[in-house]
Design an enzyme around this catalytic site. Structure first.
Site, short mmCIF file in Angstrom:
data_model
loop_
_atom_site.label_atom_id
_atom_site.label_comp_id
_atom_site.label_asym_id
_atom_site.label_seq_id
_atom_site.Cartn_x
_atom_site.Cartn_y
_atom_site.Cartn_z
N ASP A 147 0.78 -1.06 0.10
CA ASP A 147 0.06 0.21 -0.04
C ASP A 147 0.96 1.27 -0.01
OD1 ASP A 147 -3.02 1.21 0.66
OD2 ASP A 147 -1.56 2.22 1.78
N TYR A 163 3.13 9.61 -0.52
CA TYR A 163 4.22 9.27 0.12
C TYR A 163 5.53 9.30 -0.47
CZ TYR A 163 0.33 6.62 2.42
OH TYR A 163 -0.89 6.15 3.07
N LYS A 174 -2.59 5.71 -4.36
CA LYS A 174 -3.82 6.79 -4.06
C LYS A 174 -3.43 8.07 -4.88
CE LYS A 174 -3.64 4.74 0.51
NZ LYS A 174 -2.37 4.44 0.95
N HIS A 201 -7.66 9.47 -2.22
CA HIS A 201 -6.76 9.55 -0.71
C HIS A 201 -7.58 9.91 0.30
CE1 HIS A 201 -2.39 9.23 1.05
NE2 HIS A 201 -3.29 9.13 1.83
N ILE A 241 -3.07 -3.21 6.84
CA ILE A 241 -1.75 -3.06 6.18
C ILE A 241 -1.01 -2.40 7.05
CG2 ILE A 241 -2.80 -2.80 3.82
CD1 ILE A 241 -3.25 0.34 4.45
N LYS A 277 2.52 -1.34 8.88
CA LYS A 277 3.78 -0.79 8.25
C LYS A 277 4.89 -1.11 9.60
CE LYS A 277 7.16 2.53 9.00
NZ LYS A 277 7.77 3.01 10.06
N VAL A 280 9.47 -0.89 9.24
CA VAL A 280 10.98 -0.90 8.65
C VAL A 280 11.82 -1.94 9.40
CG1 VAL A 280 10.76 1.35 7.51
CG2 VAL A 280 11.91 1.12 9.92
N ASN A 287 4.35 -9.64 12.19
CA ASN A 287 3.13 -8.80 11.44
C ASN A 287 2.24 -9.76 10.83
OD1 ASN A 287 3.35 -6.76 13.47
ND2 ASN A 287 3.83 -5.22 11.90
P1 NDP Z 1 0.63 1.39 11.90
O1 NDP Z 1 -0.71 1.07 12.77
O2 NDP Z 1 0.88 0.38 11.02
O3 NDP Z 1 2.02 1.39 12.66
C1 NDP Z 1 3.36 1.60 12.39
C2 NDP Z 1 4.10 1.78 13.59
O4 NDP Z 1 4.34 0.92 14.48
C3 NDP Z 1 5.84 2.08 13.08
O5 NDP Z 1 6.27 3.04 14.13
C4 NDP Z 1 6.29 0.79 13.42
O6 NDP Z 1 7.73 0.75 13.81
C5 NDP Z 1 5.65 0.01 14.52
N1 NDP Z 1 5.34 -1.21 14.48
C6 NDP Z 1 5.13 -2.15 13.82
N2 NDP Z 1 4.96 -3.36 13.80
C7 NDP Z 1 5.28 -3.35 15.07
C8 NDP Z 1 5.18 -4.50 16.00
N3 NDP Z 1 4.97 -5.59 15.63
N4 NDP Z 1 5.43 -4.03 17.26
C9 NDP Z 1 5.63 -2.84 17.85
N5 NDP Z 1 5.70 -1.75 16.83
C10 NDP Z 1 5.41 -2.04 15.67
O7 NDP Z 1 0.68 2.76 11.32
P2 NDP Z 1 0.75 3.38 9.81
O8 NDP Z 1 0.35 4.84 10.01
O9 NDP Z 1 1.98 3.19 9.10
O10 NDP Z 1 -0.45 2.81 9.18
C11 NDP Z 1 -0.14 1.54 8.27
C12 NDP Z 1 -0.38 1.90 6.91
O11 NDP Z 1 -1.71 2.52 6.40
C13 NDP Z 1 0.40 2.90 6.26
O12 NDP Z 1 2.00 2.84 6.11
C14 NDP Z 1 -0.06 3.56 4.94
O13 NDP Z 1 0.22 2.46 4.00
C15 NDP Z 1 -1.47 3.57 5.43
N6 NDP Z 1 -2.05 4.77 5.90
C16 NDP Z 1 -3.06 5.17 4.94
C17 NDP Z 1 -3.53 6.50 5.18
C18 NDP Z 1 -4.58 7.09 4.85
O14 NDP Z 1 -4.88 8.33 4.62
N7 NDP Z 1 -4.96 6.31 3.63
C19 NDP Z 1 -2.97 7.43 6.49
C20 NDP Z 1 -1.93 6.51 7.27
C21 NDP Z 1 -1.59 5.39 6.79
P3 NDP Z 1 8.92 0.63 12.66
O15 NDP Z 1 8.48 1.06 11.28
O16 NDP Z 1 10.03 1.51 13.35
O17 NDP Z 1 9.08 -0.87 13.06
#
Ligand code: NDP
Length: 278
Positions: A47, A52, A77, A110, A231, A233, A235, A243
C-alpha cells in the site's frame, strides 16, 4: 514457507489479500529495502500513495523480487492536489509509470477533501480508468458515510474498498456498518494505532501473554476476525515477519470483547470532514 494469506473478494470479484504492507512515512531511499523484506517474508500486497513519494522505491523492490505480477496486489492513491477529472487521469498515469506497472490493482481517492468539491468528478475519472483496464479495482479512503452517499448519487461503480483509520481506539462503527451494507470492504489504516500506547494496554498484554504472542499480533488478529483488511507498516525486519505471523492462532469472543472495550473515538490522523490539504 509463510502461511497462506487469506483473501477477501471485492464487489467486482477481484481477490485482495486480507493482510498487506504499508509504506507511509518510509523515505523513498529506504522503501526498497522495506518492501523487499516484506516480499521475502511473504507479503504480496503493498500500500503506497502519491503523497508518500516512495512509488519509485516500491517499483524497485517489485521489479527485483522476480514475483509474478499476477501474485502481487499494488495499491496507490490519488493526492488531493490532483483531484478533478483530467488531473486524476494524468496523476494516475504518473503513478503507474513510477510504479513501473502496466496496471494498478487498487486505486483510491486518498481523502474526500470536501472543501475542494472535486471527489465526484475524480471518481468519474476512476471509472474511466476501470473502463480502460488499467486498474483492477477502484475505491476511496477516509470517506465518511455522507461522502459515500454523495458519490452514490451519480456513480456507476460502487467503491470496492474504503480505507480508513481503524484500530481499537477508533473502531469506526458507523463507517463499517455503511461499508458492509453497501458491499464495500473496510481496510484499516494505522491498524496498530501507529505502534503507540495501544500496544501497551494491560488488557491486550494479558491476552498476548496467555497466547504467547505479541500485542501487535493480538491487535492484528482482532482486525482479521472482524473482517477488516489490514496494512501494518514496519521498517524493522523482525516486526515485518511478526506482523505476518498471525494465521496460526485465534482470539476468543471474550478476547475480542476485551479489545472492543478500548474504544475512545481517538484519531492519530485528521478528521476527513476537515482535511483539505493540497
Ligand atoms: P501502523 O499502525 O501500521 O504502525 C506503524 C508503526 O508501528 C511504526 O512506527 C512501526 O515501527 C510500529 N510497529 C509496526 N509493527 C510493530 C510491532 N509488531 N510491534 C511494535 N511496533 C510495531 O501505522 P501507519 O500509520 O504506518 O499505518 C499503516 C499503513 O496504512 C501506512 O503505512 C499506509 O500504507 C496506510 N495509511 C493510510 C492513510 C490514509 O490516509 N489512507 C493514512 C495513514 C496510513 P517501525 O517501522 O519502526 O518498526
Amino acid at each position: 514457507m509463510p502461511a497462506e494469506i487469506p483473501t477477501v473478494t471485492l464487489n467486482n470479484g477481484v481477490e485482495m489479500p486480507q493482510l498487506g504492507f504499508g509504506v507511509f512515512q518510509v523515505p523513498d531511499a529506504e522503501t526498497t529495502a522495506a518492501v523487499s523484506a516484506a516480499l521475502d517474508a511473504g507479503y504480496r500486497s503493498i500500500d503506497t500513495a502519491t503523497a508518500y513519494q516512495n512509488e519509485p522505491g516500491v517499483a524497485k523492490a517489485l521489479a527485483a523480487s522476480g514475483i509474478e505480477r499476477s501474485e502481487l496486489f499494488v495499491t496507490t492513491k490519488l493526492w488531493n492536489a490532483d483531484q478533478g477529472y483530467e488531473e486524476t487521469l494524468a496523476a494516475f498515469e504518473r503513478s503507474r509509470k513510477l510504479l513501473g506497472l502496466e496496471y494498478v490493482d487498487l486505486y483510491l481517492i486518498h481523502w474526500p477533501a470536501p472543501a475542494l468539491g472535486k471527489y465526484v468528478e475524480s471518481w468519474r475519472a476512476l471509472e474511466k480508468l476501470t473502463a480502460d483496464g488499467v486498474v483492477r479495482a477502484i475505491g476511496v479512503s477516509n470517506f465518511q458515510p455522507a461522502h459515500l452517499e454523495k458519490l452514490a448519487e451519480s456513480a456507476s461503480i460502487v467503491p470496492a474498498v474504503n480505507q480508513v483509520e481503524l484500530h481499537p481506539y477508533l473502531q469506526q462503527a458507523a463507517v463499517r456498518e455503511y461499508d458492509e451494507e453497501h458491499g464495500i470492504v473496510t481496510e484499516a489504516w494505522s491498524p496498530l494505532a501507529k505502534g503507540g500506547s495501544l500496544l501497551g494496554e494491560p488488557s491486550i498484554q494479558v491476552i498476548a501473554e496467555r497466547l504467547g504472542r505479541s500485542a501487535a499480533q493480538v491487535v492484528l488478529r482482532w482486525h482479521l476476525q472482524l473482517g477488516n483488511v489490514v496494512i501494518p507498516k514496519s521498517v524493522t525486519p523482525s516486526r515485518i515477519a511478526e506482523n505476518l505471523d498471525v494465521f496460526g492462532f485465534e482470539l476468543t469472543d471474550a478476547d475480542i470483547a476485551e479489545l472492543n472495550k478500548l474504544e475512545r473515538d481517538e484519531r492519530t490522523g485528521p478528521h476527513p470532514d476537515e482535511f483539505n490539504a493540497v
